[in-house]
Design an enzyme around this catalytic site. Structure first.
Site, PDB file in Angstrom:
ATOM      1  N   CYS A  78       0.828  -1.168  -0.006  1.00 11.38           N
ATOM      2  CA  CYS A  78      -0.123   0.147  -0.032  1.00 11.38           C
ATOM      3  C   CYS A  78       0.874   1.230   0.113  1.00 11.38           C
ATOM      4  O   CYS A  78       0.838   1.901  -0.856  1.00 11.38           O
ATOM      5  CB  CYS A  78      -0.876  -0.021   1.426  1.00 11.38           C
ATOM      6  N   HIS A 141      -1.565   7.461   4.243  1.00  7.15           N
ATOM      7  CA  HIS A 141      -0.291   6.404   4.218  1.00  7.15           C
ATOM      8  C   HIS A 141       0.613   6.839   3.613  1.00  7.15           C
ATOM      9  O   HIS A 141       1.677   5.940   3.473  1.00  7.15           O
ATOM     10  CB  HIS A 141      -1.117   5.307   3.182  1.00  7.15           C
TER      11      HIS A 141
END
EC number: 3.1.6.4
Lengths: 522, 522
Positions: A78, A141
């Site tokens: 990710c 993120h």
């Protein structure tokens, strides 16, 4: 953040390119809407063959747009993949990797110290040069410490979270993940933003949908071009859906999440139609990495016919569902076999805005507009990394593996399996196998599942090897790795007291600061 | 052949049902066109997610028609599946099975003594009762001895072959397979009908296409309803394509064959449009069994996300691509989750013709018209047999395995692998594993790849088991197996001297007749 000189250069480029854009009749640069899924696999959409075929809106989006069956993430995990999207650069360049072990995947859990370096130019920051208003909805993120905040890197608005929605935590050993509105937290997952792990119920996709719709409406009123990065996470374990969608899928809870996302995409495209801005809005749908087979079948998706999943550099780990949609500009119902990368969304978005990518650094993203608007195909490699190790490369239809590894025998014996039900001898290895001298080469057209390595003695192998070797030598000769951001962890940097916690009375006391090497097992 | 009384009954039913049909405006019963592929897998069409997406005509057919993602063959092997299609009955009933070993697949090679019993009523034979002209183009595979000839079982015309296009043979130990026009052979494969094994070139799909187009045009002139059974074999190893298609696919030679078939289907549907009979012609596309992964990657196709392939009773062995097309009648762009079977084409075709299926025997086929015309779903089981052994059953979304077996260790160690790259512990077994007391049960919606058996202790398992047990008990209680046709082999019955060989000077002398038990290794 971009220095003033750079901003001026973008403004200049905008002026220069505006004429070109004016020529095809666009009064202002098109809106850009990137729909980024979390752990959704290539095989999760009806149009990609999912047997339950529960994505009518995405399938319609594909029918009205262009499908990219050979589209790749920049990493099987990710954070690096998202950093690559927003910088147009491989994680090895932008710093989203680790050197703590050989060929290790790394990301940004709460204890990570690093994040997106200030020296990286992010897409929303550059788009400012063309007057765009930018919002991120969902998962950031790219680091959660103050200096990494998305509003410090070009976004004007944020609603969402810096990390994964893991939890619930006890707020002692580990705090629950905060949800931000712009600069400040407005609550935490499992507290103000509940996720019921037993039932799978959570209202988050609806909240994220409303944030998207609201932002687009406001920009339309303001007549500003917008960049919306809709990075939702319902298909990342623990998967969730809101009550109206729970239990509605033939595929279980994961399918419920997909159905809610599909419905939301339908509503987003519908709003574009209602606002009459479809012909001035470029939309791209894709995912950050392959389906997390480790979480299947209840909490993980499908990579269709491809080998393994998330965490691996087989096709199941990095080939992504991808649909481009821009009615009236991108011809409807087309399929492009252009090798595409999530990093191309950076360069393509800049091109849409009439901007050139930064010229002071290597940009890996390709402008896909020639592929999208004119069906042009461009030769380019796809690189598959774990950490700073080049595991594989795809060139044309040939994929060469220089290293194979899924995870260690130790992990595998504990039940951590990135390739459940799949076992290709000498390929899905549980020891790190080096093939740099004599790579394993697959023809992805005949053998998308990477089951039949070409014979080393064949002419086809030797021809493919020659091409691949040249490209890899060129890549490695000029590669300047960025400072690795994912090496150091520290319990003290967790989301104990995010900005805004005082107002909410939700500040927690961090423990003593003890920086450590992060442990990246695979 | 149907006795006179039966024919009279069909005529009567036709008269009775004509009113019903007239009510929806059809002047005569619709033409029926069954396009049956050979060893084509579920995952071979673009619309089913094949990454190269090289089937624009079939994808368009699906967009204009109805897709059946849960459609099954009646057996994981060719002959039994085809016998089931034409009789509407499971191979265990119509005799297309063997009892020579436990749970063995069997078919009709040249040395087979058996074939379709006279007592079976075949679809073309029954359609005569409604005035249909019937033709089979391509592979018959229901026995090649004189009594099994398709023109003795209701077809008016035949162009094609009784067996697979294996070869070339030396015409001494084994004759080359004959190609028939109607009653007589007109040549042999590898002789008058060349297949170049080195280049993959053969003109056969073009020949079979012309046969189909010619037949349809003639029936249109004659104003007769037609039944055309287009059973082509280019995707069965050795796969072939004609020169214009060779080398054109991203998928290699197998893809070339698929592209030629797709092009041919396009031409067939195009002729229906030109003849203005689309609204009076029902077309169904499917395949006889799953892709032969044993022949992949150059000569075998794809079963998409499903487990294993041809020869197995996993989904990859029996779930088939399926498209129904009848513009103006079957709504466009629909997906039906009806559990469908190749045997349903028998019953559905009779319903289209206004005929009822024979009432003196068990018919396993379901009339799919309620599903196709009104989106109705009917509960029904799918049975998966090898020989006379019930290996598995699917009911709703649950599949229960009573026996698991791919093939023996001995075969597997020799390189015969029906599940290449796939290995599900306790599921893809190389010993015959009995689970009749406690079946392995999978939820095919969450887990189409059959990787995660339900926990025996779960309520879900117990509920599913209850449903499955009832259905299987009912099935087995009333089952009267037919006389097994695939037990006896004899070199003397090979295609040494087919009818017509004298005229061509191509008669060969058969060896001494020595009947033997056929050897069916898996």
């Amino acid at each position: 953040m971009a220095p003033v000189a750079a901003v001026t250069r973008w403004r200049l480029l905008l002026v220069l390119s505006a004429a070109g854009f004016g020529a095809v009749g666009a009064p202002k640069p098109p809106n850009i809407l990137l729909l980024l899924m979390d752990d959704m696999g290539w095989g999760d959409l009806g149009v990609y063959g999912e047997p339950s075929r529960e994505t009518p809106n995405l399938d319609r989006m594909a029918a009205e747009g262009m499908l990219f069956p050979n589209f790749y993430s920049a990493n099987p995990l990710c954070s690096p993949s998202r950093a690559a999207l927003l910088t147009g650069r491989l994680p090895i360049r932008n710093g989203f990797y680790t050197t703590n072990g050989h060929a290790r995947n790394a990301y940004t859990p709460q204890e990570i110290v690093g994040g997106i370096p200030d020296g990286e130019h992010l897409l929303p920051e550059l788009l400012k040069g063309a007057g765009y208003a930018s919002k991120i909805v969902g998962k950031w993120h790219l680091g959660h410490r103050p200096q990494f905040h998305p509003l410090k890197h070009g976004f004007d608005e944020w609603f969402g979270s810096p990390n994964c929605h893991f939890g619930p935590y006890d707020n002692r050993a580990r705090p629950n993940i905060p949800v931000y509105r712009d600069w400040e937290m407005v609550g935490r997952y499992y507290e103000e933003f509940p996720i019921n792990l037993r039932t799978g119920e959570a209202n988050l996709t609806q909240v994220y949908l409303q944030e998207a719709l609201d932002f687009m409406k406001r920009q339309q009123v303001a007549q500003r071009p917008f960049f919306l990065y809709w990075a939702i996470d319902a298909t990342h374990a623990p998967v969730y859906a809101s009550r109206p969608f729970l239990g509605t899928s033939r595929r279980g809870r994961y399918g419920d999440a997909v159905r809610e996302i599909d419905d939301s995409v339908g509503k987003i495209l519908s709003l574009l139609r209602d606002l009459r801005i479809t012909e001035n809005t470029f939309v791209f749908f894709t995912s950050d990495n392959g389906a997390a087979l480790i979480s299947a079948p209840k909490q993980g998706g499908s990579n269709g016919p491809f080998l393994c999943g998330k965490q691996t550099t087989f096709e199941g780990g990095m080939r992504e569902p991808a649909i481009a949609w821009w009615p009236g500009r991108i011809p409807a119902g087309q399929v492009s076999h252009q090798l595409g990368s999530i990093m191309d969304l950076f360069t393509t978005s800049l091109a849409l805005a009439g901007l050139a990518p930064p010229s002071d650094r290597v940009i890996d993203g390709l402008d896909l507009l020639p592929a999208m608007l004119r069906g042009q195909l461009t030769d380019r490699p796809i690189f598959y990394y774990r950490g700073n190790t080049l595991m594989a490369v795809t060139l044309g239809q040939y994929k060469a593996h220089f290293w194979t590894w899924t995870n260690s025998w130790e992990e595998y014996r504990q039940g951590i399996d990135f390739c459940p039900g799949q076992n290709v001898s000498g390929v899905t290895t549980h020891t790190q196998e080096e093939h740099t001298k004599l790579p394993l080469i697959f023809h992805l057209g005949r053998d998308p599942g990477e089951r039949y390595p070409l014979s080393f003695a064949s002419t086809e192998y030797l021809d493919a090897l020659r091409g691949v070797t040249l490209v890899v030598q060129q890549h490695q000769k000029t590669l300047v790795p960025g400072q690795p951001q994912l090496n150091v962890c520290n319990q003290a940097v967790m989301n104990w007291a995010p900005p805004g916690c005082e107002k909410l009375g939700k500040c927690l006391t961090p423990p003593e600061s003890i920086p450590e090497k992060c442990s990246w097992p695979h």
